[in-house]
Design an enzyme around this catalytic site. Structure first.
Site, PDB file in Angstrom:
ATOM      1  N   ASP A  13     -21.410   6.980 -16.489  1.00  0.00           N
ATOM      2  CA  ASP A  13     -21.393   7.704 -15.209  1.00  0.00           C
ATOM      3  C   ASP A  13     -21.165   6.783 -14.014  1.00  0.00           C
ATOM      4  OD1 ASP A  13     -22.073   9.993 -16.695  1.00  0.00           O
ATOM      5  OD2 ASP A  13     -24.191   9.472 -16.568  1.00  0.00           O
ATOM      6  N   LYS A  16     -15.899   6.101 -13.610  1.00  0.00           N
ATOM      7  CA  LYS A  16     -14.669   5.588 -14.242  1.00  0.00           C
ATOM      8  C   LYS A  16     -13.508   6.546 -14.074  1.00  0.00           C
ATOM      9  CE  LYS A  16     -16.819   5.344 -18.203  1.00  0.00           C
ATOM     10  NZ  LYS A  16     -18.187   5.602 -17.776  1.00  0.00           N
ATOM     11  N   GLY A  40     -18.244  13.117 -19.955  1.00  0.00           N
ATOM     12  CA  GLY A  40     -17.842  14.179 -19.034  1.00  0.00           C
ATOM     13  C   GLY A  40     -17.169  13.491 -17.878  1.00  0.00           C
ATOM     14  N   HIS A  41     -15.854  13.518 -17.852  1.00  0.00           N
ATOM     15  CA  HIS A  41     -15.126  12.785 -16.826  1.00  0.00           C
ATOM     16  C   HIS A  41     -14.707  13.733 -15.707  1.00  0.00           C
ATOM     17  CE1 HIS A  41     -14.209   9.351 -19.864  1.00  0.00           C
ATOM     18  NE2 HIS A  41     -15.398   9.266 -19.319  1.00  0.00           N
ATOM     19  N   GLN A 222     -18.644   6.314 -21.522  1.00  0.00           N
ATOM     20  CA  GLN A 222     -20.012   5.759 -21.481  1.00  0.00           C
ATOM     21  C   GLN A 222     -19.973   4.365 -20.827  1.00  0.00           C
ATOM     22  OE1 GLN A 222     -19.130   7.129 -24.954  1.00  0.00           O
ATOM     23  NE2 GLN A 222     -19.597   9.008 -23.903  1.00  0.00           N
TER      24      GLN A 222
HETATM   25  P1  IMP Z   1     -24.933  10.632 -27.503  1.00  0.00           P
HETATM   26  O1  IMP Z   1     -23.766   9.776 -27.162  1.00  0.00           O
HETATM   27  O2  IMP Z   1     -24.733  12.079 -27.191  1.00  0.00           O
HETATM   28  O3  IMP Z   1     -25.412  10.406 -28.904  1.00  0.00           O
HETATM   29  O4  IMP Z   1     -26.169  10.172 -26.563  1.00  0.00           O
HETATM   30  C1  IMP Z   1     -26.773   8.893 -26.681  1.00  0.00           C
HETATM   31  C2  IMP Z   1     -27.187   8.365 -25.325  1.00  0.00           C
HETATM   32  O5  IMP Z   1     -26.005   8.115 -24.548  1.00  0.00           O
HETATM   33  C3  IMP Z   1     -27.999   9.341 -24.484  1.00  0.00           C
HETATM   34  O6  IMP Z   1     -28.882   8.584 -23.668  1.00  0.00           O
HETATM   35  C4  IMP Z   1     -26.982  10.016 -23.612  1.00  0.00           C
HETATM   36  O7  IMP Z   1     -27.535  10.541 -22.424  1.00  0.00           O
HETATM   37  C5  IMP Z   1     -26.058   8.847 -23.334  1.00  0.00           C
HETATM   38  N1  IMP Z   1     -24.683   9.255 -23.020  1.00  0.00           N
HETATM   39  C6  IMP Z   1     -23.739   9.688 -23.859  1.00  0.00           C
HETATM   40  N2  IMP Z   1     -22.597   9.934 -23.217  1.00  0.00           N
HETATM   41  C7  IMP Z   1     -22.811   9.645 -21.928  1.00  0.00           C
HETATM   42  C8  IMP Z   1     -21.994   9.649 -20.762  1.00  0.00           C
HETATM   43  O8  IMP Z   1     -20.792   9.974 -20.791  1.00  0.00           O
HETATM   44  N3  IMP Z   1     -22.590   9.270 -19.607  1.00  0.00           N
HETATM   45  C9  IMP Z   1     -23.888   8.849 -19.539  1.00  0.00           C
HETATM   46  N4  IMP Z   1     -24.682   8.815 -20.609  1.00  0.00           N
HETATM   47  C10 IMP Z   1     -24.153   9.199 -21.788  1.00  0.00           C
END
Ligand code: IMP
Length: 425
Positions: A13, A16, A40-41, A222
């Site tokens: 977040d 990017k 989520g872009h 991420q």
């Molecule tokens: P997962 O990727 O859904 O398995 O989540 C694992 C961890 O990564 C959690 O803390 C999520 O909130 C975090 N996470 C996954 N994708 C994003 C993103 O695009 N932005 C911020 N945090 C993310």
């Protein structure tokens, strides 16, 4: 620059998408290389807000080619929904969206398992986005995964799905009772037919484009502190969100990477669970969250907000070999009295100026700050570095000095034109 990689320097977040959208104008090809629908872009493009989860942000630029690389995990249902949604908004896909035949797919089973695993973890939950990311990458590593190209072979697909279900019968008993596996197989075959023309051998395509001197942008999802190896394990995602992921998730010849841009927000945020040493729990945290609209684009969850963490950023820069920095959301600081920057931690009385890799240590990390004065003026309309308030420049130059990297792009608002370019290189 023929190939540029854009990576998140912290817990995702970082903004990017806006940076990618801004840089995409000068690019020919945009490639996603890891993660999946957990991303989520959000971008404001030509006055309209778009949120994409799986398709590269570059799709909003009509002439650009977009590639979903082999390292991405694709939820086929969401992919189709996203394509159809963008088509409704008059965005065309013909000959410009390519999907790696090697990318693995997230089945409804994986989404279900993600939710169940989180429930079982109870108070130790990771706080995943429940998009099935962990179970899909686990399936891939177990060599029982299903790849996009398998959607084109009904017999093989069916056998692979049966194999997954049989190997997890007990875990899936509830899911099996409530779901029609035959229908799921049919749906997947139909999705395969819809995207058949887009499925290609993307490593060959990407390296061919590089040979043709096309400009390629690699769009990270991420951030480095969520990286499965280098992040705050186990509170991480399941892919390499750092530079290694760009290589293994796309098949680019690593010698052909020309520039690596780290994206950092002027403050830190985190969504999901796990330690966050510089977290601000009171009024200032709320101010940043509200003004910065820090709510998850995928889950809507409020993001925890905190001061800029230099110890973590230096670590992230070391891992990724950043050449330069894009700093986002500087405008959010207007109106605060002071800005703090965490320069190091104290752990059990010891000074630590890097990001500790053991979660037990990170949990104990006491952040140590320097304080800088903020500024009152709103800066969203400023386009020239020299016009920024003096204290904003002091903040930027302090970061540059400690990270030892130039901050070449400064974002002062969500719109593409709310960007200050400083051509240091
Ligand atoms: P997962 O990727 O859904 O398995 O989540 C694992 C961890 O990564 C959690 O803390 C999520 O909130 C975090 N996470 C996954 N994708 C994003 C993103 O695009 N932005 C911020 N945090 C993310």
């Amino acid at each position: 620059m023929p190939s540029t990689v854009v990576l998140g320097a912290s817990w995702g977040d970082e903004g990017k998408a806006k940076i990618v959208d801004t840089l995409a104008e000068k690019m020919d090809v945009i490639v996603r290389f890891q993660g999946g629908c957990n991303a989520g872009h959000t971008v404001v493009h030509e006055d309209k807000k778009f949120v994409v989860h799986i398709i590269p942000v570059g799709i909003l630029h009509p002439q650009k080619i977009c590639i979903i690389g082999n390292g991405v995990v694709i939820n086929p249902y969401q992919l189709i929904a996203e394509i159809e949604d963008l088509q409704k908004q008059k965005i065309s896909f013909e000959n410009r969206l390519f999907i790696s035949s090697q990318a693995h797919i997230t089945l409804p089973i994986h989404t279900y398992l993600d939710e169940m695993n989180e429930k079982k973890r109870s108070k130790n939950a990771i706080g995943t986005t429940k998009s099935g990311i962990g179970p899909t990458y686990a399936e891939k590593s177990s060599r029982s995964g299903i790849r996009i190209s398998d959607l084109l072979d009904s017999k093989y697909l069916s056998a692979r799905i049966d194999n997954i279900i049989n190997s997890k019968k007990e875990l899936l008993s509830d899911w099996i009772d409530k779901n029609d596996v035959k229908k799921m197989k049919m749906d997947l075959i139909n999705i395969g037919k819809k995207i058949e023309k887009s499925i290609v051998d993307t490593p060959i395509l990407i390296n061919r484009f590089l040979d043709e001197n096309k400009d390629i942008l690699f769009e990270g999802a991420q951030g480095t502190l969520l990286d499965i190896d280098f992040g705050s394990y186990p509170f991480v995602t399941s892919s390499n969100a750092s530079i290694g992921g760009a290589i293994t998730g796309s098949g680019i010849n690593p010698k052909k990477i020309n520039k690596i841009i780290g994206v950092m927000k002027a403050y830190f945020t985190r969504v999901g669970n796990g330690p966050f040493p510089t977290e601000l729990k009171g009024k200032i945290g709320n101010f940043i969250r509200e003004k910065g609209q820090e709510f998850g684009a995928t889950t809507g969850r409020p993001r925890k907000c905190g001061w800029f963490d230099l110890a973590a950023t230096k670590y992230s820069s070391m891992i990724n070999g950043f050449d330069e920095i894009a700093l986002t959301k500087l405008d959010i600081y207007s109106g605060l009295k002071e800005i703090k920057i965490c320069t190091h931690y104290e752990i059990d009385g010891e000074k630590i100026d890097y990001f500790p890799n053991r979660i037990q240590q990170l949990e104990k990390a006491v952040p140590k700050f320097i304080s800088l004065p903020s500024w009152n003026e709103e800066i969203s309309d400023i386009r020239k570095y020299s016009n920024l308030p003096k204290n904003a420049k002091i903040f930027i130059e302090t970061l540059e000095k400690i990270i030892n990297l130039p901050i070449t792009i400064i974002s002062v608002g969500p719109e593409k034109n709310q960007t200050i370019f400083r051509n240091k290189n």
